[in-house]
Design a protein around this motif. Sequence first.
Motif, PDB file in Angstrom:
ATOM      1  N   VAL A 169      32.905  43.907  34.857  1.00 22.45           N
ATOM      2  CA  VAL A 169      33.702  43.297  35.922  1.00 22.45           C
ATOM      3  C   VAL A 169      34.006  44.303  37.021  1.00 22.45           C
ATOM      4  CG1 VAL A 169      35.957  42.292  36.485  1.00 22.45           C
ATOM      5  CG2 VAL A 169      34.738  41.539  34.438  1.00 22.45           C
ATOM      6  N   MET A 170      34.421  45.526  36.624  1.00 17.29           N
ATOM      7  CA  MET A 170      34.816  46.536  37.602  1.00 17.29           C
ATOM      8  C   MET A 170      33.627  47.072  38.392  1.00 17.29           C
ATOM      9  SD  MET A 170      37.994  46.453  37.417  1.00 17.29           S
ATOM     10  CE  MET A 170      38.332  47.767  38.583  1.00 17.29           C
ATOM     11  N   SER A 171      32.411  46.819  37.917  1.00 23.15           N
ATOM     12  CA  SER A 171      31.236  47.265  38.665  1.00 23.15           C
ATOM     13  C   SER A 171      31.109  46.516  39.993  1.00 23.15           C
ATOM     14  CB  SER A 171      29.969  47.066  37.824  1.00 23.15           C
ATOM     15  OG  SER A 171      29.720  45.689  37.592  1.00 23.15           O
ATOM     16  N   TYR A 172      31.817  45.384  40.123  1.00 24.20           N
ATOM     17  CA  TYR A 172      31.789  44.612  41.364  1.00 24.20           C
ATOM     18  C   TYR A 172      32.788  45.158  42.394  1.00 24.20           C
ATOM     19  CZ  TYR A 172      28.864  40.936  39.354  1.00 24.20           C
ATOM     20  OH  TYR A 172      27.828  40.242  38.800  1.00 24.20           O
ATOM     21  N   VAL A 173      33.702  46.008  41.941  1.00 26.02           N
ATOM     22  CA  VAL A 173      34.733  46.532  42.831  1.00 26.02           C
ATOM     23  C   VAL A 173      34.202  47.759  43.570  1.00 26.02           C
ATOM     24  CG1 VAL A 173      37.067  47.465  42.991  1.00 26.02           C
ATOM     25  CG2 VAL A 173      36.542  45.678  41.320  1.00 26.02           C
ATOM     26  N   GLU A 174      34.223  47.699  44.884  1.00 25.21           N
ATOM     27  CA  GLU A 174      33.730  48.799  45.701  1.00 25.21           C
ATOM     28  C   GLU A 174      34.673  49.994  45.612  1.00 25.21           C
ATOM     29  OE1 GLU A 174      32.654  49.741  50.399  1.00 25.21           O
ATOM     30  OE2 GLU A 174      33.311  47.762  49.749  1.00 25.21           O
TER      31      GLU A 174
ATOM     32  N   VAL B 290      46.073  48.623  52.988  1.00 21.20           N
ATOM     33  CA  VAL B 290      46.151  47.229  52.553  1.00 21.20           C
ATOM     34  C   VAL B 290      44.796  46.547  52.708  1.00 21.20           C
ATOM     35  CG1 VAL B 290      47.255  45.002  52.992  1.00 21.20           C
ATOM     36  CG2 VAL B 290      48.601  47.096  53.106  1.00 21.20           C
ATOM     37  N   ALA B 291      44.054  46.903  53.756  1.00 24.84           N
ATOM     38  CA  ALA B 291      42.735  46.301  53.980  1.00 24.84           C
ATOM     39  C   ALA B 291      41.785  46.629  52.832  1.00 24.84           C
ATOM     40  CB  ALA B 291      42.157  46.798  55.308  1.00 24.84           C
ATOM     41  N   GLU B 292      41.814  47.880  52.375  1.00 18.49           N
ATOM     42  CA  GLU B 292      40.968  48.269  51.255  1.00 18.49           C
ATOM     43  C   GLU B 292      41.381  47.532  49.986  1.00 18.49           C
ATOM     44  OE1 GLU B 292      41.307  52.476  50.955  1.00 18.49           O
ATOM     45  OE2 GLU B 292      39.861  52.900  52.542  1.00 18.49           O
ATOM     46  N   LEU B 293      42.685  47.360  49.798  1.00 16.55           N
ATOM     47  CA  LEU B 293      43.172  46.652  48.616  1.00 16.55           C
ATOM     48  C   LEU B 293      42.721  45.198  48.632  1.00 16.55           C
ATOM     49  CD1 LEU B 293      44.822  46.657  46.036  1.00 16.55           C
ATOM     50  CD2 LEU B 293      46.864  46.197  47.406  1.00 16.55           C
ATOM     51  N   GLN B 294      42.763  44.556  49.798  1.00 17.16           N
ATOM     52  CA  GLN B 294      42.319  43.168  49.905  1.00 17.16           C
ATOM     53  C   GLN B 294      40.833  43.057  49.576  1.00 17.16           C
ATOM     54  OE1 GLN B 294      44.191  40.028  50.865  1.00 17.16           O
ATOM     55  NE2 GLN B 294      42.365  39.631  49.635  1.00 17.16           N
ATOM     56  N   THR B 295      40.049  44.019  50.052  1.00 16.56           N
ATOM     57  CA  THR B 295      38.614  44.016  49.766  1.00 16.56           C
ATOM     58  C   THR B 295      38.359  44.164  48.273  1.00 16.56           C
ATOM     59  OG1 THR B 295      38.092  44.966  51.936  1.00 16.56           O
ATOM     60  CG2 THR B 295      36.423  45.177  50.218  1.00 16.56           C
ATOM     61  N   GLU B 296      39.082  45.088  47.638  1.00 12.20           N
ATOM     62  CA  GLU B 296      38.909  45.286  46.196  1.00 12.20           C
ATOM     63  C   GLU B 296      39.357  44.056  45.412  1.00 12.20           C
ATOM     64  OE1 GLU B 296      40.438  48.800  44.512  1.00 12.20           O
ATOM     65  OE2 GLU B 296      39.198  50.147  45.724  1.00 12.20           O
ATOM     66  N   ALA B 297      40.431  43.416  45.855  1.00 11.25           N
ATOM     67  CA  ALA B 297      40.908  42.205  45.179  1.00 11.25           C
ATOM     68  C   ALA B 297      39.871  41.083  45.282  1.00 11.25           C
ATOM     69  CB  ALA B 297      42.239  41.762  45.782  1.00 11.25           C
ATOM     70  N   ASP B 298      39.260  40.946  46.454  1.00 13.23           N
ATOM     71  CA  ASP B 298      38.218  39.928  46.638  1.00 13.23           C
ATOM     72  C   ASP B 298      37.018  40.208  45.737  1.00 13.23           C
ATOM     73  OD1 ASP B 298      39.797  38.736  48.551  1.00 13.23           O
ATOM     74  OD2 ASP B 298      38.795  39.707  50.240  1.00 13.23           O
ATOM     75  N   ASN B 299      36.617  41.479  45.659  1.00 11.30           N
ATOM     76  CA  ASN B 299      35.476  41.849  44.815  1.00 11.30           C
ATOM     77  C   ASN B 299      35.793  41.648  43.336  1.00 11.30           C
ATOM     78  OD1 ASN B 299      34.009  42.589  47.086  1.00 11.30           O
ATOM     79  ND2 ASN B 299      34.583  44.740  46.949  1.00 11.30           N
ATOM     80  N   LEU B 300      37.030  41.954  42.959  1.00 13.93           N
ATOM     81  CA  LEU B 300      37.437  41.753  41.572  1.00 13.93           C
ATOM     82  C   LEU B 300      37.424  40.274  41.213  1.00 13.93           C
ATOM     83  CD1 LEU B 300      38.500  43.005  38.944  1.00 13.93           C
ATOM     84  CD2 LEU B 300      40.810  42.771  39.864  1.00 13.93           C
TER      85      LEU B 300
ATOM     86  N   VAL C 130      35.445  38.027  42.530  1.00 16.13           N
ATOM     87  CA  VAL C 130      34.032  37.643  42.384  1.00 16.13           C
ATOM     88  C   VAL C 130      33.486  38.121  41.043  1.00 16.13           C
ATOM     89  CG1 VAL C 130      31.710  38.010  43.293  1.00 16.13           C
ATOM     90  CG2 VAL C 130      33.610  37.617  44.866  1.00 16.13           C
ATOM     91  N   GLY C 131      33.806  39.389  40.696  1.00 10.63           N
ATOM     92  CA  GLY C 131      33.319  39.929  39.432  1.00 10.63           C
ATOM     93  C   GLY C 131      33.840  39.170  38.234  1.00 10.63           C
ATOM     94  N   SER C 132      35.121  38.789  38.263  1.00 10.35           N
ATOM     95  CA  SER C 132      35.706  38.029  37.159  1.00 10.35           C
ATOM     96  C   SER C 132      35.068  36.653  37.054  1.00 10.35           C
ATOM     97  CB  SER C 132      37.216  37.887  37.364  1.00 10.35           C
ATOM     98  OG  SER C 132      37.842  39.149  37.432  1.00 10.35           O
ATOM     99  N   GLY C 133      34.874  36.002  38.203  1.00  9.93           N
ATOM    100  CA  GLY C 133      34.264  34.679  38.197  1.00  9.93           C
ATOM    101  C   GLY C 133      32.836  34.680  37.699  1.00  9.93           C
ATOM    102  N   THR C 134      32.127  35.775  37.949  1.00  7.12           N
ATOM    103  CA  THR C 134      30.741  35.890  37.479  1.00  7.12           C
ATOM    104  C   THR C 134      30.655  35.799  35.963  1.00  7.12           C
ATOM    105  OG1 THR C 134      30.192  37.280  39.388  1.00  7.12           O
ATOM    106  CG2 THR C 134      28.701  37.370  37.497  1.00  7.12           C
ATOM    107  N   PHE C 135      31.694  36.280  35.286  1.00  8.15           N
ATOM    108  CA  PHE C 135      31.702  36.274  33.817  1.00  8.15           C
ATOM    109  C   PHE C 135      32.606  35.181  33.257  1.00  8.15           C
ATOM    110  CE2 PHE C 135      30.505  40.529  35.119  1.00  8.15           C
ATOM    111  CZ  PHE C 135      29.391  40.767  34.323  1.00  8.15           C
ATOM    112  N   GLY C 136      32.907  34.188  34.087  1.00 10.28           N
ATOM    113  CA  GLY C 136      33.659  33.036  33.607  1.00 10.28           C
ATOM    114  C   GLY C 136      35.145  33.269  33.442  1.00 10.28           C
ATOM    115  N   MET C 137      35.682  34.290  34.088  1.00 12.70           N
ATOM    116  CA  MET C 137      37.109  34.593  33.976  1.00 12.70           C
ATOM    117  C   MET C 137      37.800  34.345  35.315  1.00 12.70           C
ATOM    118  SD  MET C 137      37.355  35.495  30.821  1.00 12.70           S
ATOM    119  CE  MET C 137      38.955  36.301  30.691  1.00 12.70           C
TER     120      MET C 137
END
Length: 227
Positions: free
Chosen positions: A50-55, A83-93, A95-102
Amino acid sequence: MVSLIRNMFEQFRSQVQTVEGTTEEFQTSVGILQGCILSPHMFNLFLHCVMSYVEVTNGAMIREIVINELVYAYDIDMLTRSVAELQTEADNLEVGSGTFGMKINENITKYMRVSRLNNRSLPKIKLNGAEIEWIDSFIYLGSQITKDNNHSVDIKRRLALGSTSFKALTPIWKQNRISVKLKLKLFSSIIILIAKYDCEIRTVRIDKSRQLAAFETKLLRRIAGIT
């Protein structure tokens, strides 16, 4: 590895041993449970994916080491410089969680700005379309983290927890059949451990160090019956 473990549980059958004998076999379909020796390894593998999706961004600098994330059990803490970087990481997280059904539970997800500056006009962070609550302190692995990194707040909280635990053991402190030596061992391994938790990794001010020492002396006098 995942396929191998899945095959282990596909046709898994169990029996229960009772005082009256062994029950008939029944199908077990729950897979790996909490407490299973495989559980932490599989969970770590899942979080790594999951964390591999976080930039990777500019996180917190601790002793010349950049730390971007803290992952423990099902808790994920992301550290950024803006805050901008945090929003980007939250969005990526997300996506990563959704990829694995979470799905991330936005109701228990919070964010905090660690700074001595005024935090009133902070931009909003959104997750799953919902705004994330801003907080000025939270408990992480037993310690209270505040927005201004004030350790005094956690020390006060720890002393209160130590006092509560000490009062709960009052029957033991008053028990004459228990030796003073054993009482001191219990005091050191329970009360002091609670009150001084993680103080060895903090820079404790002189006044707080004296407060901790006074707390210890006061309770030791109670154990010894000195008023």
